[in-house]
Enzyme design. Structure first.
Site, PDB file in Angstrom:
ATOM      1  N   LYS A  32       0.837  -1.202   0.000  1.00 22.17           N
ATOM      2  CA  LYS A  32       0.000   0.000   0.000  1.00 22.17           C
ATOM      3  C   LYS A  32       0.875   1.255   0.000  1.00 22.17           C
ATOM      4  CE  LYS A  32      -1.470   1.762   3.812  1.00 22.17           C
ATOM      5  NZ  LYS A  32      -2.133   2.114   5.093  1.00 22.17           N
ATOM      6  N   SER A  33       1.909   1.264   0.838  1.00 23.16           N
ATOM      7  CA  SER A  33       2.751   2.444   0.969  1.00 23.16           C
ATOM      8  C   SER A  33       3.467   2.776  -0.334  1.00 23.16           C
ATOM      9  CB  SER A  33       3.777   2.226   2.083  1.00 23.16           C
ATOM     10  OG  SER A  33       3.131   1.982   3.310  1.00 23.16           O
ATOM     11  N   ARG A  37       2.617   6.137  -2.915  1.00 23.83           N
ATOM     12  CA  ARG A  37       3.665   7.095  -3.296  1.00 23.83           C
ATOM     13  C   ARG A  37       3.893   7.093  -4.807  1.00 23.83           C
ATOM     14  NH1 ARG A  37       4.161   5.614   1.742  1.00 23.83           N
ATOM     15  NH2 ARG A  37       5.259   6.890   3.298  1.00 23.83           N
ATOM     16  N   ARG A 129      -8.298  11.689  12.972  1.00 23.97           N
ATOM     17  CA  ARG A 129      -6.892  11.369  12.699  1.00 23.97           C
ATOM     18  C   ARG A 129      -6.066  12.644  12.564  1.00 23.97           C
ATOM     19  NH1 ARG A 129      -5.866   6.292   8.835  1.00 23.97           N
ATOM     20  NH2 ARG A 129      -3.937   6.412  10.069  1.00 23.97           N
ATOM     21  N   SER A 176       4.522   9.862  10.451  1.00 22.76           N
ATOM     22  CA  SER A 176       5.542  10.188   9.451  1.00 22.76           C
ATOM     23  C   SER A 176       4.914  10.683   8.155  1.00 22.76           C
ATOM     24  CB  SER A 176       6.410   8.964   9.167  1.00 22.76           C
ATOM     25  OG  SER A 176       5.646   7.920   8.575  1.00 22.76           O
ATOM     26  N   GLU A 319       2.843  -0.555  12.470  1.00 22.54           N
ATOM     27  CA  GLU A 319       1.751  -1.256  11.791  1.00 22.54           C
ATOM     28  C   GLU A 319       1.688  -2.726  12.205  1.00 22.54           C
ATOM     29  OE1 GLU A 319      -0.650  -0.614   9.127  1.00 22.54           O
ATOM     30  OE2 GLU A 319      -0.442   1.402   9.947  1.00 22.54           O
ATOM     31  N   HIS A 346      -4.683   6.040  14.658  1.00 16.63           N
ATOM     32  CA  HIS A 346      -4.858   5.332  13.386  1.00 16.63           C
ATOM     33  C   HIS A 346      -6.345   5.110  13.129  1.00 16.63           C
ATOM     34  CE1 HIS A 346      -0.511   3.677  12.649  1.00 16.63           C
ATOM     35  NE2 HIS A 346      -0.539   4.967  12.919  1.00 16.63           N
ATOM     36  N   ARG A 350      -5.841   2.082  18.442  1.00 16.41           N
ATOM     37  CA  ARG A 350      -5.502   0.663  18.383  1.00 16.41           C
ATOM     38  C   ARG A 350      -5.092   0.091  19.728  1.00 16.41           C
ATOM     39  NH1 ARG A 350      -2.472   0.359  12.435  1.00 16.41           N
ATOM     40  NH2 ARG A 350      -4.405   0.091  11.245  1.00 16.41           N
TER      41      ARG A 350
END
Length: 433
Positions: A32-33, A37, A129, A176, A319, A346, A350
């Protein structure tokens, strides 16, 4: 296109219990990351780009839809090959961020480059968030933003077709992504950007290194040699082919299944040089009783059937916290996880959700301000609420391998990053999808 709305009915699911060691070879969807990007950099490039083996899931489809709404051409009909052609960024547009932190934090800086008005909103839970530091940073760089809700969303970016850029100070200790969002769009800012983080440490540092690595691959000049300072020079981005490696976070529940059952799971297509924190994961799984190896066949994890407790700072791999917590519930000794206060912001809080739901199954778990302490004891079946959070569903599935009767209130939340998860999981455990 896939499901872009949260108004789907819940999908209750009985987590299958393993009667034998699992033994499977998987090819999982892309990261996903990396996909997120690649889409942003492709939309801002000077020529066309191809994204190979991307992740098709709610988060990435929302990212593509948001970029398309601002004028980029993004063809994502082919599951293996997405094509992105940049066009002038124009409004008006509306961006549905869903529950995706990447969409919420990566696209407002892009919207600042849009000639027109761009509105942002998403699922109700996303309004809690953290986004405020990014809004203030963009304002200091010359972007006009109206915040119309009690929190950071909904908001409207009044794009002027350009962003002056320059130096900005930000507290990115909540995510981040607050830094990555600024860096990804910065080559298109008139003066680029110098981002200085001031505050507690930025979590998930490997994701920032991923952002810098991908910017450089697209031709950007990036200096990250000074701690907590990132400089991106203005300049063109090149269109290119992005090869997306499998999603490490998505693979972790399957690797955990190898530890719990004493089996072996191999993830195909794993590169020898990864942009994701595979070495950190390898060390954690080894300490918890797994054997991890990387061969031409893929990344393999083998378990002995005994899981060991650990004490670990997970700030760089937050994560993984839900699945590692599930493993710790089944360990032969206590575990303490720290450094993850930011995961309270998140998809859900969590830490609170993990403590609450596992306690409901009989666990001895104590919540601290930045982590969890787990003292293993026999668990019982029961309903496990997922709070629309895919990682909560993964944690429940892992515990369900060893605890009969774990019932998820909604496994459909896994469509956020892996729509195939329930079928892949059942196939691995029972041989039936």
């Amino acid at each position: 296109m896939g499901n872009l709305t949260a108004t789907r009915p819940p999908q209750p699911w009985s987590a299958p219990t393993a009667t034998d060691p699992v033994a499977t070879t998987l090819r999982l969807p892309g990261s996903k990351s990396l996909t997120a990007r690649a889409l942003v950099l492709s939309a801002l490039a000077g020529g066309p780009s191809t994204v190979l083996r991307p992740l098709r899931a709610r988060d990435t489809e929302l990212m593509a839809a948001g970029l398309r709404g601002m004028g980029a051409h993004a063809s994502i009909t082919d599951d293996e090959r997405w094509l992105v052609r940049p066009h002038p960024l124009v409004g008006p547009a509306h961006v549905d961020v869903g529950l995706a932190g990447t969409v919420m934090r990566f696209l407002p800086p892009v919207a600042g480059l849009t000639d027109g008005r761009v509105t942002f909103d998403g699922d109700p839970a996303v309004r809690a968030r953290p986004l405020g530091p990014l809004v203030e940073a963009l304002r200091s760089l010359g972007v006009r933003i109206d915040v119309t809700g009690p929190g950071s969303l909904p908001l409207t970016v009044l794009g002027a077709g350009r962003v002056s850029g320059g130096e900005v100070v930000i507290d990115a200790s909540a995510s981040s992504q607050l830094v990555s969002g600024l860096l990804l769009a910065a080559p298109r800012f008139d003066r680029g950007v110098v981002v200085r983080h001031v505050g507690p440490p930025v979590p998930s540092a490997p994701h920032l290194r991923m952002t810098v690595r991908m910017l450089r691959a697209a031709g950007a000049a990036v200096d990250d040699g000074m701690p907590d300072v990132w400089t991106v020079e203005p300049g063109p981005l090149a269109g290119r082919v992005w090869e997306i490696e499998p999603d490490l976070s998505g693979a972790v529940p399957f690797f955990a299944a190898a530890l719990v059952t004493g089996g072996e799971v191999t993830l195909q297509g794993w590169p020898h040089s990864s942009a994701q924190p595979v070495e950190r994961l390898r060390a954690l799984l080894h300490e918890m009783g797994g054997e991890v190896s990387l061969t031409t066949g893929g990344l393999s994890v083998r378990g002995t059937g005994v899981v060991h407790g650990v004490t670990a700072d997970l700030s760089d791999v937050s994560e993984l916290t839900p699945v590692l917590t599930a493993l710790a519930m089944l360990a032969d000794s206590p575990s303490v996880f720290t450094g993850v206060a930011h995961i309270r912001g998140h998809e859900t809080d969590r830490l609170a959700a993990l403590a609450r739901e596992f306690a409901g199954l009989g666990a001895d778990v104590t919540e601290s301000h930045d982590g969890l302490a787990i003292r293993p004891r026999p668990l019982r079946g029961g309903t496990f609420r997922t709070y629309h959070d895919h990682r909560m569903a993964h944690a429940a599935a892992v515990v369900g391998l060893a605890v009969p009767g774990v019932e998820l209130d909604d496994v459909g939340c896994t469509s956020k990053t892996m729509p195939e998860f329930p079928a892949l999981w059942s196939q691995m455990v029972t041989g039936k999808s």
